[in-house]
Design an enzyme around this catalytic site. Structure first.
Site, PDB file in Angstrom:
ATOM      1  N   ARG A  95       0.837  -1.202   0.000  1.00  0.00           N
ATOM      2  CA  ARG A  95       0.000   0.000   0.000  1.00  0.00           C
ATOM      3  C   ARG A  95       0.874   1.256   0.000  1.00  0.00           C
ATOM      4  NH1 ARG A  95      -4.154   2.999   3.602  1.00  0.00           N
ATOM      5  NH2 ARG A  95      -5.659   3.522   1.953  1.00  0.00           N
ATOM      6  N   HIS A 124       0.574   4.266  -2.639  1.00  0.00           N
ATOM      7  CA  HIS A 124       0.276   5.643  -2.240  1.00  0.00           C
ATOM      8  C   HIS A 124       1.414   6.597  -2.564  1.00  0.00           C
ATOM      9  CE1 HIS A 124      -3.496   5.342   0.469  1.00  0.00           C
ATOM     10  NE2 HIS A 124      -3.578   4.550  -0.589  1.00  0.00           N
ATOM     11  N   TRP A 138     -11.926 -10.275   8.429  1.00  0.00           N
ATOM     12  CA  TRP A 138     -11.239 -11.072   9.445  1.00  0.00           C
ATOM     13  C   TRP A 138     -10.901 -12.425   8.833  1.00  0.00           C
ATOM     14  CZ3 TRP A 138     -15.574  -8.261   9.604  1.00  0.00           C
ATOM     15  CH2 TRP A 138     -15.500  -7.056  10.295  1.00  0.00           C
TER      16      TRP A 138
END
Ligand code: HEM
Ligand SMILES: O=C1CCNc2c1cnc1ccccc21
Length: 293
Positions: free
Chosen positions: A45, A49, A191
Site C-alpha cells: 500500500r 500511495h 477477518w
C-alpha cells in the site's frame, strides 16, 4: 509538461538485489504485524500511495519520482493513515545505503518486494528516481475515496493514465492481501479472508460470496458476508459494472491472466511521470526462496 529524468548514472553501482533482500528480510522479521498478516500488504500500500497521487495536469505532478511520501506533510494525509509504520520499517534500509538509493526508488522497490514475496507475479522495476524537496509535495486528497461507484473508479484511474478497464480491475485486485482498519480508513475487516498470499482470491470472493451492504461502526457502508469477509463499495463496483465484471470473471478463472496484467499495470503505476533513459536497465528480482535464502 516537463518530465522528470531518471538519474541512472549515479545510482548504477547499487546492488538492487541486495536492497530487495534487505526489504524481504524486514518482511520476514515483522511477520507478527496485524495479527500475523505481516507487513507485506502495508508495504504494498505504501508503494501504491507513493505513486498514486500523480496528476499530469497539475503544477506539482506527484508520483513516485520525488519520494515525497517521506515528508510528514504527505504522510499525514488522512488517506495515508497507517503508512508511517511501513515507512519506519524502511528507514534503517535507507540509512544503510547512505544515499545510494532515493526514497522514490526505495518506496517503489518495497512494493515489488511485497508482491513477489507474497507469491505474486514478477514486477519489472527501474531505478533513478531523485528525491525532491518539500516544494515538490503534491496537495493532499489525490488518492481515491472508497465510498464510490464504478464511474468514479474509472475516472480516477483515467487520471493515472489507466485507460483500459483490465488494468483498473487488475490493480484493485491487490486487495487480495491485507485488510481495512477502522482507525485508518473507517472500514473494518475482513477477518476471515485477510491474507498475505497474492492470488486471484479477491475476484473469486466477489463472484461467489453473498454480500450484504451494512453500515459499520464508523457509519460507513461496506459489504459483509457471513464468514467475516468484507468488500469496499469501490471493490463491489467491479461486479456492478458490466465491463468490469467480465474482467473479474476472467481473472477469477485464470490467475495467470490476472498476474500478467497486474505486473505491467503496477510497473506503470510506479513509473508514472518518469522518463527513463533508454540505457537504464529494467531489473527483475529473485525472491528469497528462489535464492534459497
Ligand atoms: C479504487 C481504488 C482504491 C481504493 C478506494 C482503496 C481503498 C483502500 C482502503 C480504504 C484500504 C484500507 C486501509 C486501512 O484501513 O488500513 C485499503 C487497503 C489496501 N489497499 Fe487499497 N484502495 C484502492 C486501490 C488499491 C491499489 C491500486 C492497490 C495496489 C496496487 C491497493 C493496495 C492495498 C493494500 C495492499 C491494502 C491493505 C493494506 C493493509 O493491510 O494494511 N489498493 N485500500
Ligand atoms: O476479500 C478480501 C480479501 C482480503 N483483503 C481484502 C478483501 C476485500 N477488500 C479489501 C479492501 C482493502 C484491503 C483489503 C481487502
Amino acid at each position: 509538461n516537463e518530465v522528470q529524468f531518471a538519474a541512472s548514472n549515479k545510482l548504477k553501482n547499487t546492488n538492487y538485489q541486495n536492497v530487495y533482500n534487505d526489504i524481504a528480510n524486514v518482511i520476514r522479521e515483522n511477520d507478527e504485524h496485524d495479527d500475523y498478516i505481516g507487513s507485506g500488504p502495508v508495504l504494498l500500500r505504501l508503494a501504491w500511495h507513493a505513486s498514486g497521487q500523480f496528476d499530469s495536469k497539475q503544477e506539482i505532478k506527484g508520483g513516485s519520482y520525488n519520494g515525497t511520501l517521506r515528508f510528514d506533510k504527505e504522510l499525514s494525509d488522512p488517506s495515508n493513515a497507517g503508512l508511517k509504520y511501513a515507512f519506519d520499517l524502511l528507514k534503517p534500509i535507507y540509512k544503510k545505503y547512505n544515499h545510494q538509493i532515493s526514497h522514490g526508488d526505495l518506496f517503489t522497490l518495497a512494493g515489488v518486494v511485497a508482491v513477489q514475496e507474497m507469491g505474486g507475479p514478477k514486477i519489472p522495476w527501474r531505478y533513478g528516481r531523485v528525491d525532491g524537496d518539500i516544494e515538490t509535495v503534491p496537495l493532499n486528497g489525490r488518492l481515491p475515496d472508497a465510498n464510490q461507484n464504478a464511474n468514479y473508479v474509472r475516472n480516477f484511474f483515467h487520471r493515472l493514465n489507466f485507460l483500459e478497464d483490465k488494468e483498473i480491475v487488475a490493480l484493485i485486485g491487490a486487495h487480495c492481501v491485507g485488510k481495512t482498519h477502522l482507525k485508518n480508513s473507517g472500514f473494518e475487516g475482513p477477518w476471515g479472508a485477510a491474507t498475505n498470499m497474492f492470488t486471484n482470491e479477491f475476484f473469486r470472493n466477489l463472484l461467489t460470496e453473498k454480500w450484504v451492504l451494512e453500515k459499520n461502526e464508523a457509519g460507513n457502508q461496506q459489504y459483509n458476508n457471513d464468514k467475516g469477509y468484507m468488500m469496499l463499495p469501490t471493490d463491489m463496483a467491479l461486479v456492478q459494472d458490466g465491463s468490469f465484471k467480465k474482467i473479474v470473471e476472467e481473472f477469477a478463472n485464470d490467475e495467470s491472466s490476472f498476474f500478467k496484467v497486474f505486473s505491467s499495470a503496477f510497473n506503470k503505476l510506479l513509473e508514472n511521470g518518469i522518463k527513463f533513459e533508454k540505457s537504464s536497465p529494467v531489473l527483475y528480482f529473485k525472491t528469497l526462496d528462489e535464492q534459497d535464502i
